[in-house]
Design a protein around this motif. Structure first.
Motif, PDB file in Angstrom:
ATOM      1  N   ARG A 165       0.847  -1.197   0.000  1.00  0.00           N
ATOM      2  CA  ARG A 165       0.000   0.000   0.000  1.00  0.00           C
ATOM      3  C   ARG A 165       0.878   1.240   0.000  1.00  0.00           C
ATOM      4  NH1 ARG A 165      -5.827  -1.129   0.238  1.00  0.00           N
ATOM      5  NH2 ARG A 165      -5.889  -3.344   0.691  1.00  0.00           N
ATOM      6  N   HIS A 166       0.258   2.350  -0.272  1.00  0.00           N
ATOM      7  CA  HIS A 166       0.860   3.647  -0.002  1.00  0.00           C
ATOM      8  C   HIS A 166      -0.020   4.350   1.025  1.00  0.00           C
ATOM      9  CE1 HIS A 166       3.331   2.879  -3.526  1.00  0.00           C
ATOM     10  NE2 HIS A 166       4.100   3.882  -3.133  1.00  0.00           N
ATOM     11  N   PHE A 167       0.639   5.141   1.843  1.00  0.00           N
ATOM     12  CA  PHE A 167      -0.065   5.830   2.924  1.00  0.00           C
ATOM     13  C   PHE A 167       0.163   7.333   2.820  1.00  0.00           C
ATOM     14  CE2 PHE A 167       0.923   1.613   4.543  1.00  0.00           C
ATOM     15  CZ  PHE A 167      -0.280   1.212   5.102  1.00  0.00           C
ATOM     16  N   LEU A 168      -0.876   8.068   3.112  1.00  0.00           N
ATOM     17  CA  LEU A 168      -0.751   9.497   3.363  1.00  0.00           C
ATOM     18  C   LEU A 168      -0.761   9.674   4.869  1.00  0.00           C
ATOM     19  CD1 LEU A 168      -0.792  12.533   2.721  1.00  0.00           C
ATOM     20  CD2 LEU A 168      -3.294  12.372   2.509  1.00  0.00           C
ATOM     21  N   VAL A 169       0.318  10.220   5.405  1.00  0.00           N
ATOM     22  CA  VAL A 169       0.426  10.466   6.839  1.00  0.00           C
ATOM     23  C   VAL A 169       0.454  11.975   7.060  1.00  0.00           C
ATOM     24  CG1 VAL A 169       1.733  10.024   8.949  1.00  0.00           C
ATOM     25  CG2 VAL A 169       1.796   8.350   7.084  1.00  0.00           C
ATOM     26  N   SER A 271      -0.789  24.232   6.207  1.00  0.00           N
ATOM     27  CA  SER A 271      -0.407  24.374   7.617  1.00  0.00           C
ATOM     28  C   SER A 271      -0.086  23.037   8.269  1.00  0.00           C
ATOM     29  CB  SER A 271      -1.527  25.064   8.401  1.00  0.00           C
ATOM     30  OG  SER A 271      -2.738  24.325   8.314  1.00  0.00           O
ATOM     31  N   TRP A 272      -0.404  21.921   7.578  1.00  0.00           N
ATOM     32  CA  TRP A 272      -0.114  20.590   8.109  1.00  0.00           C
ATOM     33  C   TRP A 272       1.014  19.948   7.319  1.00  0.00           C
ATOM     34  CZ3 TRP A 272      -5.938  19.071   7.703  1.00  0.00           C
ATOM     35  CH2 TRP A 272      -6.653  19.639   8.774  1.00  0.00           C
ATOM     36  N   ARG A 273       1.960  19.394   8.027  1.00  0.00           N
ATOM     37  CA  ARG A 273       3.000  18.612   7.372  1.00  0.00           C
ATOM     38  C   ARG A 273       2.412  17.264   6.959  1.00  0.00           C
ATOM     39  NH1 ARG A 273       8.328  16.069  10.420  1.00  0.00           N
ATOM     40  NH2 ARG A 273       9.241  15.043   8.583  1.00  0.00           N
ATOM     41  N   SER A 274       2.785  16.793   5.780  1.00  0.00           N
ATOM     42  CA  SER A 274       2.287  15.496   5.334  1.00  0.00           C
ATOM     43  C   SER A 274       3.364  14.783   4.527  1.00  0.00           C
ATOM     44  CB  SER A 274       1.015  15.650   4.489  1.00  0.00           C
ATOM     45  OG  SER A 274       1.295  16.337   3.274  1.00  0.00           O
ATOM     46  N   VAL A 275       3.227  13.480   4.432  1.00  0.00           N
ATOM     47  CA  VAL A 275       4.168  12.673   3.661  1.00  0.00           C
ATOM     48  C   VAL A 275       3.415  11.510   3.030  1.00  0.00           C
ATOM     49  CG1 VAL A 275       4.815  11.215   5.628  1.00  0.00           C
ATOM     50  CG2 VAL A 275       6.406  11.471   3.728  1.00  0.00           C
ATOM     51  N   VAL A 276       3.803  11.159   1.825  1.00  0.00           N
ATOM     52  CA  VAL A 276       3.323   9.938   1.174  1.00  0.00           C
ATOM     53  C   VAL A 276       4.442   8.915   1.256  1.00  0.00           C
ATOM     54  CG1 VAL A 276       2.734   8.883  -1.045  1.00  0.00           C
ATOM     55  CG2 VAL A 276       1.649  11.022  -0.350  1.00  0.00           C
ATOM     56  N   THR A 277       4.120   7.744   1.765  1.00  0.00           N
ATOM     57  CA  THR A 277       5.137   6.728   2.000  1.00  0.00           C
ATOM     58  C   THR A 277       4.594   5.349   1.643  1.00  0.00           C
ATOM     59  OG1 THR A 277       6.636   5.805   3.686  1.00  0.00           O
ATOM     60  CG2 THR A 277       4.453   6.486   4.421  1.00  0.00           C
ATOM     61  N   ALA A 278       5.502   4.450   1.308  1.00  0.00           N
ATOM     62  CA  ALA A 278       5.110   3.096   0.927  1.00  0.00           C
ATOM     63  C   ALA A 278       5.219   2.147   2.103  1.00  0.00           C
ATOM     64  CB  ALA A 278       6.007   2.599  -0.213  1.00  0.00           C
ATOM     65  N   SER A 279       4.437   1.089   2.057  1.00  0.00           N
ATOM     66  CA  SER A 279       4.556   0.026   3.051  1.00  0.00           C
ATOM     67  C   SER A 279       5.867  -0.721   2.831  1.00  0.00           C
ATOM     68  CB  SER A 279       3.385  -0.940   2.935  1.00  0.00           C
ATOM     69  OG  SER A 279       3.319  -1.488   1.620  1.00  0.00           O
ATOM     70  N   LEU A 280       6.407  -1.278   3.917  1.00  0.00           N
ATOM     71  CA  LEU A 280       7.577  -2.144   3.854  1.00  0.00           C
ATOM     72  C   LEU A 280       7.182  -3.533   4.331  1.00  0.00           C
ATOM     73  CD1 LEU A 280      10.409   0.059   5.453  1.00  0.00           C
ATOM     74  CD2 LEU A 280      10.138  -0.497   3.029  1.00  0.00           C
ATOM     75  N   GLN A 281       7.800  -4.542   3.784  1.00  0.00           N
ATOM     76  CA  GLN A 281       7.580  -5.906   4.258  1.00  0.00           C
ATOM     77  C   GLN A 281       8.557  -6.281   5.359  1.00  0.00           C
ATOM     78  OE1 GLN A 281       4.945  -7.770   3.385  1.00  0.00           O
ATOM     79  NE2 GLN A 281       4.314  -6.021   2.138  1.00  0.00           N
TER      80      GLN A 281
END
Length: 290
Positions: A165-169, A271-281
């Motif tokens: 998956r990819h996540f927006l945090v 005003s919010w910090r965000s990151v898109v990141t991938a899942s790791l196995q």
């Protein structure tokens, strides 16, 4: 023998659900959760010392060297093995503190794994996990190094296969102290125990994943205390099923592709910090213990 290790990853984690099932006589909370590793984290650098000294060579705001989990981890491994070596530790801190994503715990685990290799101490993964538990309930998971269904205080771990998956945090403008939330009288501590089979039967195929299984028992308490966290949850829930991780403050949503996650990120208020990141196995340093 290698005398330095650079660019050692300390990945963050997300709690796909987090149930508090009781409180033990020692004051720790019994919980169940699924830990998901993600490709976003701090980066640590290590140089072996021959004089036995352990030093953190850069400043970390509001974290004195002697209380830093990385320094404590190095000293525990040194005492456990009796090695004459020491280390200089440099931390490129990229993860927010008080975010519920395991930044300090992951740094400590990476320290144990990296120094196990750098010092050639050859401590087994199981023994490293025992050492890690002295540093905090989340640290053994990062030594375990695989996505896991967890029980106990978080140290009873079983590997779980999770979809890519990819996540927006999103990082709210709030620092949430874990101790404050665990001690809050409004925190429920009576969730019914579930099994790994319950989780696997439901989580992967439901459109609303990760909101398709369970909940985060801490989320309501944090949202009530911290309006900024509640605001982020409300906003992100319009875009996709959202959930707070750990004891907060970070909030996340899962997406089937990087493109979908980036599309959602483009709508995040500046005003919010965000990151898109991938899942790791697996943890990037998994091979450093056996």
């Amino acid at each position: 023998m290698t005398t330095s290790l650079r660019d050692c990853a300390a990945p963050a984690k997300l709690n796909l659900f987090l149930h508090i099932t009781g409180r033990r006589p020692d004051g720790y909370h019994a919980l169940q959760t699924v830990f998901q590793l993600i490709d976003w984290g701090d980066v640590l650098h290590f140089a072996r010392r021959d004089d036995g000294a352990i030093r953190r060579v850069n400043e970390i705001a509001n974290v004195p060297e002697d209380t830093d989990l990385t320094v404590r981890a190095a000293r525990l491994l040194q005492a456990h093995t009796g090695t004459a070596f020491g280390a200089d530790i440099e931390i490129d801190k990229r993860l927010p503190m008080g975010g519920g994503i395991g930044g300090g715990s992951s740094d400590a685990a990476t320290t144990l794994l990296a120094l196990n290799r750098l010092w050639d101490t050859r401590v087994s993964r199981k023994d490293l996990q025992r050492i890690a538990l002295k540093l905090g309930a989340d640290v053994p998971f990062f030594i375990f190094g695989e996505n896991a269904f967890a029980g106990g205080v978080g140290e009873e771990l079983d590997t779980v296969e999770l979809p890519a998956r990819h996540f927006l945090v999103i990082v709210p403008n709030a620092h949430v102290p874990t101790v404050e939330i665990f001690s809050d009288p409004e925190l429920t501590r009576d969730s019914e125990a579930v099994t790994i089979t319950d989780f696997l039967a439901q989580h992967g195929s439901t459109i609303g994943w990760p909101d398709s299984f369970g909940r985060n028992d801490m989320q309501a308490v944090v949202a009530k205390k911290y309006a900024e966290v509640a605001k982020v949850l409300d906003w992100l829930d319009i875009i996709a099923a959202s959930r707070m991780t750990g004891s907060g403050a970070c909030v996340f949503a899962a997406f089937p592709s990087k493109e979908a996650a980036l599309e959602a990120q483009a709508k995040v208020p500046p005003s919010w910090r965000s990151v898109v990141t991938a899942s790791l196995q697996r943890h990037p340093l998994y091979s450093f213990a056996s």
